[in-house]
Design an enzyme around this catalytic site. Structure first.
Site, PDB file in Angstrom:
ATOM      1  N   GLU A   1      91.549 -36.660  48.092  1.00  0.00           N
ATOM      2  CA  GLU A   1      91.847 -35.381  47.942  1.00  0.00           C
ATOM      3  C   GLU A   1      93.252 -35.250  47.543  1.00  0.00           C
ATOM      4  OE1 GLU A   1      91.267 -32.467  51.038  1.00  0.00           O
ATOM      5  OE2 GLU A   1      91.675 -31.098  49.837  1.00  0.00           O
TER       6      GLU A   1
ATOM      7  N   ILE B   1      90.847 -35.436  55.384  1.00  0.00           N
ATOM      8  CA  ILE B   1      90.497 -34.458  56.560  1.00  0.00           C
ATOM      9  C   ILE B   1      90.087 -32.979  55.852  1.00  0.00           C
ATOM     10  CG2 ILE B   1      91.621 -32.746  58.313  1.00  0.00           C
ATOM     11  CD1 ILE B   1      93.541 -34.830  58.846  1.00  0.00           C
ATOM     12  N   ASP B   2      88.853 -33.003  55.903  1.00  0.00           N
ATOM     13  CA  ASP B   2      88.202 -31.731  55.274  1.00  0.00           C
ATOM     14  C   ASP B   2      88.179 -30.429  56.358  1.00  0.00           C
ATOM     15  OD1 ASP B   2      86.598 -29.906  53.639  1.00  0.00           O
ATOM     16  OD2 ASP B   2      84.907 -30.652  53.967  1.00  0.00           O
TER      17      ASP B   2
ATOM     18  N   ASP C   1      87.477 -37.262  51.420  1.00  0.00           N
ATOM     19  CA  ASP C   1      88.228 -36.408  51.864  1.00  0.00           C
ATOM     20  C   ASP C   1      88.797 -36.861  53.139  1.00  0.00           C
ATOM     21  OD1 ASP C   1      89.527 -33.857  52.712  1.00  0.00           O
ATOM     22  OD2 ASP C   1      87.897 -32.551  51.857  1.00  0.00           O
TER      23      ASP C   1
ATOM     24  N   THR D   1      91.458 -28.858  56.669  1.00  0.00           N
ATOM     25  CA  THR D   1      92.769 -28.867  57.179  1.00  0.00           C
ATOM     26  C   THR D   1      93.357 -27.661  58.064  1.00  0.00           C
ATOM     27  OG1 THR D   1      93.098 -30.423  55.514  1.00  0.00           O
ATOM     28  CG2 THR D   1      94.979 -29.558  56.380  1.00  0.00           C
TER      29      THR D   1
ATOM     30  N   ASP E   1      84.553 -32.498  48.714  1.00  0.00           N
ATOM     31  CA  ASP E   1      84.206 -31.596  49.533  1.00  0.00           C
ATOM     32  C   ASP E   1      82.620 -31.706  49.773  1.00  0.00           C
ATOM     33  OD1 ASP E   1      86.531 -30.166  50.139  1.00  0.00           O
ATOM     34  OD2 ASP E   1      86.253 -29.085  48.023  1.00  0.00           O
TER      35      ASP E   1
HETATM   36  C1  IPD Z   1      88.175 -26.684  52.285  1.00  0.00           C
HETATM   37  C2  IPD Z   1      87.001 -26.480  53.371  1.00  0.00           C
HETATM   38  C3  IPD Z   1      86.609 -25.302  53.367  1.00  0.00           C
HETATM   39  C4  IPD Z   1      86.324 -24.826  52.035  1.00  0.00           C
HETATM   40  C5  IPD Z   1      87.324 -24.893  50.978  1.00  0.00           C
HETATM   41  C6  IPD Z   1      87.676 -26.353  50.957  1.00  0.00           C
HETATM   42  P1  IPD Z   1      90.146 -28.655  52.884  1.00  0.00           P
HETATM   43  O1  IPD Z   1      88.613 -27.936  52.184  1.00  0.00           O
HETATM   44  O2  IPD Z   1      86.084 -27.420  53.026  1.00  0.00           O
HETATM   45  O3  IPD Z   1      85.790 -24.914  54.218  1.00  0.00           O
HETATM   46  O4  IPD Z   1      86.042 -23.295  52.148  1.00  0.00           O
HETATM   47  O5  IPD Z   1      86.738 -24.658  49.700  1.00  0.00           O
HETATM   48  O6  IPD Z   1      88.942 -26.451  50.130  1.00  0.00           O
HETATM   49  O7  IPD Z   1      91.276 -27.870  51.961  1.00  0.00           O
HETATM   50  O8  IPD Z   1      90.143 -28.193  54.340  1.00  0.00           O
HETATM   51  O9  IPD Z   1      90.229 -29.991  52.474  1.00  0.00           O
END
Ligand code: IPD
Length: 274
Positions: free
Chosen positions: A74, A97-98, A95, A100, A222
């Site tokens: 990412e 840290i999903d 990813d 964040t 994601d």
């Molecule tokens: C996000 C999270 C969030 C989702 C967003 C993503 P990130 O990823 O997964 O739940 O609704 O579409 O972008 O930015 O925390 O790596």
């Protein structure tokens, strides 16, 4: 896949080791205090020093263990060195840290998501909630698991009784469209959940802790690992009208719920808008 490509189970083993090490780093850095916060696509789309450090660490480990593989992450995109065509046919999708924003706020709901793709097909994946240690894994054709238990998704068949998870992008215009879809969907479902971690949402759907999930605007990192976990739990994971799951829309639901959820989302133009 050629004779030298490791079996998907072997790739999963590597993925789990890398994800655990990465999760440990994310947690340790969280305990030390979040630092290096910057914004990306919009003022609400944040990246922290930990996102970057965790990605760097995971990429370094993958490089050491599998030097010929490509890595899509990412924060740094296609890590330099080995592109998809450049070697083994294996590409890792990470990813670091999903979730964040949860990480930033200290909400115990953020994950390392790592998938292995062979010749363009995701064959193994792990999602690890770094804060709780919950870990979901899947190998294509071999099922999805958490804590040694095989996952089968929800048995709900009535959309009106379904608990549906979703998420929102960071762009205000996109969010407004997504909120409009939600506004018109919520009368037809039991309720909505927004946990803030797409990869975990998919795993919760795999586990049947929510009945289904949809979201527009996801990136491959994601949904690659969580999508495989959901598929291997027996869910259908697709976009609209037979499209592959992707930035336009990802819908994950057990087969009986997929059709009704899909049709509502199509009627509400869930893949439309900015
Ligand atoms: C996000 C999270 C969030 C989702 C967003 C993503 P990130 O990823 O997964 O739940 O609704 O579409 O972008 O930015 O925390 O790596």
């Amino acid at each position: 896949m050629d004779g030298t490509t490791p079996a998907p189970e072997e790739l999963l083993k590597i993925a789990v080791e890398v994800a655990r090490e990465a999760a440990e780093t994310a947690c340790r850095m969280r305990a030390d205090g979040v630092s290096g916060v910057a914004t990306k696509s919009t003022v609400t789309d944040v990246v922290t020093a930990a996102d970057r450090a965790v990605e760097r660490q995971a990429v370094a480990t993958l490089r050491a263990v599998r030097p010929g593989d490509a890595v899509l992450g990412e924060e740094y995109g296609d890590a330099e060195g080995a592109g998809p065509a450049g070697g083994s046919g294996v590409r890792w999708i990470l990813d670091p840290i999903d979730g964040t924003v949860n990480y930033l706020y200290g909400l115990p709901h953020y994950a390392v998501s790592l998938a292995a793709e062979v010749d363009g097909e995701v064959v193994a994946g792990v999602v690890r909630n770094a804060a709780t240690g919950d870990e979901w894994t899947a190998v294509r054709g071999r099922g999805a698991y958490r804590a040694g238990q095989r996952l089968h998704g929800s048995v709900e068949t009535d959309l009106g009784q379904a608990l549906v998870a979703t998420g929102f992008g960071y762009d205000p215009a996109r969010r407004a469209h997504q909120a409009g879809v939600l506004h018109r969907l919520i009368p037809y479902v039991r309720d909505i959940r927004r946990f803030g971690v797409a990869s975990i949402d998919l795993c919760l759907a795999a586990e049947g802790l929510v009945d289904g999930y949809y979201e527009k605007g996801l990136n491959l990192w994601d949904h690659a690992a969580g999508g495989l976990v959901a598929t291997e739990a027996g869910l259908r994971v697709d976009g609209l009208a037979g499209a592959a799951p992707g930035p336009d829309l990802v819908i994950a639901a057990p087969p009986a719920l997929f059709g009704p959820l899909h049709d509502h989302l199509a009627r509400l133009d869930a893949a439309g808008g900015p």
